[in-house]
Design a protein around this motif. Structure first.
Motif, short mmCIF file in Angstrom:
data_model
loop_
_atom_site.label_atom_id
_atom_site.label_comp_id
_atom_site.label_asym_id
_atom_site.label_seq_id
_atom_site.Cartn_x
_atom_site.Cartn_y
_atom_site.Cartn_z
N THR A 55 0.81 -1.22 0.00
CA THR A 55 0.00 0.00 0.00
C THR A 55 0.84 1.27 0.00
OG1 THR A 55 -0.12 0.07 2.42
CG2 THR A 55 -1.85 -1.18 1.26
N GLY A 56 2.10 1.15 0.39
CA GLY A 56 2.95 2.33 0.51
C GLY A 56 2.72 3.11 1.79
N LEU A 57 1.79 2.68 2.62
CA LEU A 57 1.53 3.37 3.89
C LEU A 57 2.70 3.19 4.85
CD1 LEU A 57 -2.19 2.29 4.41
CD2 LEU A 57 -1.41 4.61 3.87
N VAL A 58 3.12 4.29 5.45
CA VAL A 58 4.20 4.21 6.44
C VAL A 58 3.77 4.75 7.80
CG1 VAL A 58 6.02 4.32 4.71
CG2 VAL A 58 5.17 6.43 5.72
N GLY A 59 2.64 5.46 7.83
CA GLY A 59 2.18 6.11 9.06
C GLY A 59 2.43 7.61 8.99
N GLY A 60 1.47 8.38 9.47
CA GLY A 60 1.62 9.82 9.50
C GLY A 60 1.17 10.56 8.25
N GLU A 61 0.70 9.82 7.24
CA GLU A 61 0.27 10.45 6.00
C GLU A 61 -0.99 11.30 6.20
OE1 GLU A 61 2.05 6.42 4.86
OE2 GLU A 61 0.59 7.13 6.32
N THR A 62 -1.15 12.29 5.33
CA THR A 62 -2.42 13.00 5.21
C THR A 62 -3.30 12.19 4.26
OG1 THR A 62 -1.34 15.12 5.53
CG2 THR A 62 -3.53 15.16 4.55
N VAL A 63 -4.54 11.93 4.69
CA VAL A 63 -5.40 10.98 3.98
C VAL A 63 -6.75 11.62 3.64
CG1 VAL A 63 -6.59 8.75 4.13
CG2 VAL A 63 -4.32 9.03 5.17
N SER A 75 -11.56 5.06 11.14
CA SER A 75 -11.12 5.26 12.53
C SER A 75 -9.76 4.61 12.75
CB SER A 75 -12.14 4.71 13.52
OG SER A 75 -12.30 3.30 13.39
N HIS A 76 -9.55 3.43 12.14
CA HIS A 76 -8.23 2.79 12.23
C HIS A 76 -7.19 3.63 11.50
CE1 HIS A 76 -9.25 -1.00 14.19
NE2 HIS A 76 -10.29 -1.12 13.39
N VAL A 77 -7.56 4.17 10.33
CA VAL A 77 -6.63 5.00 9.57
C VAL A 77 -6.21 6.20 10.40
CG1 VAL A 77 -6.38 6.46 7.53
CG2 VAL A 77 -7.51 4.22 7.34
N ALA A 78 -7.18 6.85 11.03
CA ALA A 78 -6.87 8.04 11.84
C ALA A 78 -6.03 7.69 13.06
CB ALA A 78 -8.16 8.74 12.26
N ASP A 79 -6.04 6.43 13.48
CA ASP A 79 -5.20 6.01 14.61
C ASP A 79 -3.71 6.07 14.26
OD1 ASP A 79 -7.38 5.54 16.24
OD2 ASP A 79 -7.37 3.37 15.98
N PHE A 80 -3.38 5.85 12.97
CA PHE A 80 -1.95 5.80 12.63
C PHE A 80 -1.53 6.86 11.61
CE2 PHE A 80 -3.75 2.93 9.39
CZ PHE A 80 -3.10 3.36 8.25
N ALA A 81 -2.48 7.52 10.97
CA ALA A 81 -2.16 8.50 9.94
C ALA A 81 -2.12 9.91 10.53
CB ALA A 81 -3.17 8.43 8.80
N GLY A 82 -1.88 10.87 9.67
CA GLY A 82 -1.95 12.27 10.04
C GLY A 82 -3.38 12.76 9.84
N PRO A 83 -3.58 14.01 9.44
CA PRO A 83 -4.93 14.52 9.19
C PRO A 83 -5.68 13.61 8.23
CG PRO A 83 -3.34 16.31 9.12
CD PRO A 83 -2.55 15.05 9.21
N THR A 84 -6.89 13.22 8.61
CA THR A 84 -7.67 12.25 7.84
C THR A 84 -9.05 12.84 7.57
OG1 THR A 84 -6.48 10.41 8.88
CG2 THR A 84 -8.57 9.90 7.80
N TYR A 85 -9.31 13.16 6.31
CA TYR A 85 -10.59 13.73 5.90
C TYR A 85 -11.52 12.59 5.49
CZ TYR A 85 -7.78 17.95 5.71
OH TYR A 85 -6.94 18.99 6.02
N ALA A 86 -12.66 12.49 6.16
CA ALA A 86 -13.56 11.36 5.98
C ALA A 86 -14.84 11.83 5.30
CB ALA A 86 -13.88 10.71 7.32
N VAL A 87 -15.01 11.50 4.02
CA VAL A 87 -16.15 11.94 3.24
C VAL A 87 -17.22 10.85 3.24
CG1 VAL A 87 -16.96 12.61 0.94
CG2 VAL A 87 -14.71 13.38 1.77
N GLU A 88 -18.42 11.22 3.64
CA GLU A 88 -19.55 10.28 3.64
C GLU A 88 -20.82 11.05 3.27
OE1 GLU A 88 -22.17 7.55 3.46
OE2 GLU A 88 -20.06 7.01 3.71
N PHE A 89 -21.58 10.50 2.34
CA PHE A 89 -22.76 11.17 1.80
C PHE A 89 -24.04 10.84 2.57
CE2 PHE A 89 -26.24 11.21 -1.45
CZ PHE A 89 -26.34 12.58 -1.56
N ALA A 90 -24.14 9.60 3.06
CA ALA A 90 -25.38 9.15 3.71
C ALA A 90 -25.48 9.73 5.12
CB ALA A 90 -25.43 7.63 3.76
N ALA A 91 -26.63 10.30 5.42
CA ALA A 91 -26.81 10.96 6.72
C ALA A 91 -26.87 9.95 7.87
CB ALA A 91 -28.09 11.80 6.70
#
Length: 209
Positions: A55-63, A75-91
């Motif tokens: 995947t090329g993931l090393v930790g700390g990435e902006t996602v 939530s797992h991604v935000a545990d090891f990554a940097g700023p994590t923007y989570a886009v979801e359309f369904a309310a």
């Protein structure tokens, strides 16, 4: 198996070995000593890691995470990554996503349509990684539309769901068509079916052309 990103480890939790990240539980997953099981059967990105995809993931990435739903994987991604923007359309799942973000100051939920990146372009900074898990027709179009946010040396990590494109077609034919569309703007580095964790799904690792 390829190297796991910093902040992701293989741990025995409840007597079962698997991926884990450190953080508050989100979906009833077992925990131990602050670590929480990352259930690959409920996470396409988790399955990609379990299958050893590079995947090329090393930790700390902006996602930028497209199709965050209730926050199981992001939530797992935000545990090891940097700023994590989570886009979801369904309310409906947004409330759970907001709950997951309460204990994660790097997780930013956005109630937006991933097919319309112009609606969140004023919020999202350039990112190192796009994780796409949008179960909709036109999955390649979503990746192409969001290419604008991805750094030139970044990675697209996409989970392509065949049944979202065409329930009657052979999944391999669907995968080939989606990958061909992606190749207009992405170089495909790796592709692999996500069985036994997810039926009729393809994991794709790509970088911008």
């Amino acid at each position: 198996m390829s190297d796991l990103p910093a902040g992701v480890e293989r741990r025995a939790i409840d007597g079962e070995d698997g991926l884990a990240t450190r953080g508050e539980p989100v979906y009833g997953e077992p925990t131990q000593d602050g670590w929480r099981r990352w259930d690959a059967h409920r996470s396409k990105l988790g399955a990609m890691l379990e299958l050893g995809m590079d995947t090329g993931l090393v930790g700390g990435e902006t996602v930028l995470y497209l199709g965050a739903a209730a926050g199981t994987t992001v939530s797992h991604v935000a545990d090891f990554a940097g700023p994590t923007y989570a886009v979801e359309f369904a309310a409906r799942p947004i409330r759970d996503l907001l709950d997951a973000a309460e204990s994660r100051d790097r997780l930013f939920p956005l109630l937006k349509d991933a097919r319309k990146p112009e609606t969140y372009a004023h919020v999202v900074e350039p990112v190192d990684v796009i994780v796409q898990d949008v179960a909709t027709r036109g999955q390649a179009d979503v990746a192409l539309a969001n290419r604008q946010f991805l750094a030139d040396d970044g990675r697209l990590l996409a989970a392509v769901k065949a049944r979202s494109e065409d329930v009657t077609a052979d999944p391999e034919d669907v995968f080939d068509a989606v990958v061909a569309d992606l190749e207009s703007e992405y170089e495909i580095l790796e592709r692999e079916r996500l069985e036994p964790y997810h039926a009729d799904h393809l994991g794709v690792v790509a970088r911008p052309r």
